[in-house]
Scaffold this motif. Sequence first.
Motif, PDB file in Angstrom:
ATOM      1  N   SER A 145       0.830  -1.206   0.000  1.00 25.61           N
ATOM      2  CA  SER A 145       0.000   0.000   0.000  1.00 25.61           C
ATOM      3  C   SER A 145       0.863   1.255   0.000  1.00 25.61           C
ATOM      4  O   SER A 145       0.475   2.300  -0.530  1.00 25.61           O
ATOM      5  N   GLN A 147       4.612   2.427  -1.223  1.00 28.04           N
ATOM      6  CA  GLN A 147       5.768   2.038  -2.033  1.00 28.04           C
ATOM      7  C   GLN A 147       6.628   3.260  -2.307  1.00 28.04           C
ATOM      8  O   GLN A 147       6.132   4.383  -2.374  1.00 28.04           O
ATOM      9  N   PHE A 156      -0.357   0.276 -11.035  1.00 21.86           N
ATOM     10  CA  PHE A 156      -1.114   1.362 -10.425  1.00 21.86           C
ATOM     11  C   PHE A 156      -2.358   1.735 -11.223  1.00 21.86           C
ATOM     12  O   PHE A 156      -3.008   2.737 -10.941  1.00 21.86           O
ATOM     13  N   ARG A 159      -5.860   2.867  -9.578  1.00 18.14           N
ATOM     14  CA  ARG A 159      -5.635   3.139  -8.159  1.00 18.14           C
ATOM     15  C   ARG A 159      -5.870   4.615  -7.838  1.00 18.14           C
ATOM     16  O   ARG A 159      -5.743   5.490  -8.696  1.00 18.14           O
ATOM     17  N   ILE A 161      -4.175   7.359  -5.815  1.00 21.63           N
ATOM     18  CA  ILE A 161      -2.790   7.457  -5.371  1.00 21.63           C
ATOM     19  C   ILE A 161      -2.501   8.827  -4.769  1.00 21.63           C
ATOM     20  O   ILE A 161      -2.782   9.864  -5.387  1.00 21.63           O
ATOM     21  N   ARG A 249      -3.168   3.877  -2.306  1.00 24.60           N
ATOM     22  CA  ARG A 249      -1.725   3.789  -2.493  1.00 24.60           C
ATOM     23  C   ARG A 249      -1.085   5.107  -2.066  1.00 24.60           C
ATOM     24  O   ARG A 249      -1.606   6.192  -2.364  1.00 24.60           O
TER      25      ARG A 249
END
Length: 361
Positions: A145, A147, A156, A159, A161, A249
Amino acid sequence: MSGTGHHSIGADVAIIGAGPAGLFAAFECSMLRLSCVLVDSLGETGGQCAALYPEKPIYDIPAHPAIEGGALVAALEAQIAPFSVPRLLGRRVERLEGQAGDFTLGTDRGDVIRAKAVVIAAGAGAFGPNRPPLDGLDAFEATGSVQYYVRRREDFRGRRIVIAGGGDSAVDWALSLKDIAERIWLVHRRDRFRAAPESLAQLEAAAAEGRIEKVVPFQLHGLHGTSGTLEAVSVADLDGKVRQIDADRLLPFFGLSTDLGPLAAWPLNAERHHIPVAQATCETAIAGVFAIGDVATYPGKLKLILQGFSEGAMAAHAIHPIVHPDTALHFEYSTSKGVPGGVPGGASSGVAGTLVEAAGA
């Protein structure tokens, strides 16, 4: 050849660091019929190109208008493939003894390497991300979750983010992922970003189109979720006002911490993770030990991959008389010389074929 445990290897040249500069140095040495062994603390070759931006294009490699980091590493690997250069991966060189023409190196895995010369191509040393001081961070890192590197953009897709940081990496990845992600928030503690002017112009355009939301001036405040699955990221402004962003993320780009490790204790006169070298040969304060690439410094040094390539060639030519003191080197262009049919064996060759072993193998 592969295996477990420690190994004893002999080679003309031990190259510490298997990033682009180290890989090309192995090619240049091999072209001069000097046998080599590559050692790297990472579990794969390629250094930062492979670990940090394998899918990010590089624009200043000669003859390549653009080439991704991973593709560059693959091409360098193909270039040295005819020479079967052994690799010791997932281990760190800790010990150096001897003198030019007769060095012994030891790794943290118990390997013993005998070499007549050493090339340090360790970048800025072992590197790792600067982690944000957030409670429960470990659990979110373990699930992916949170990075610190983008290895595959496709991971990704769709996602939500949050990207944190104000430099080139944060801005560049926000721009690169905006067509992949469902939504992107770019968090920075200031309202000004430190990135290339062209990137900043693209960021403003993407923000105006609603494809990237700039969250400024804010900084990371907390992570929310269960069992390491991220559900939201909270950020706080300079007055302590907290905002919660529904995201799955987090990509914090706060730079890298670097460490030369045991190399810093060697009498190399290292300064701030850099090793001074003679500009004409790349030799360090230790006779027979050379440094190339980002770790090397001298007046006028440019931190470019292409300069590391040039330094690899210079070091190889300076090493030749150490390995073959009674043999004159008659320089020839590769167009007339071609690729040698193999590196001479003998006591220095040590291992035939390729040894690839990552940490924990």
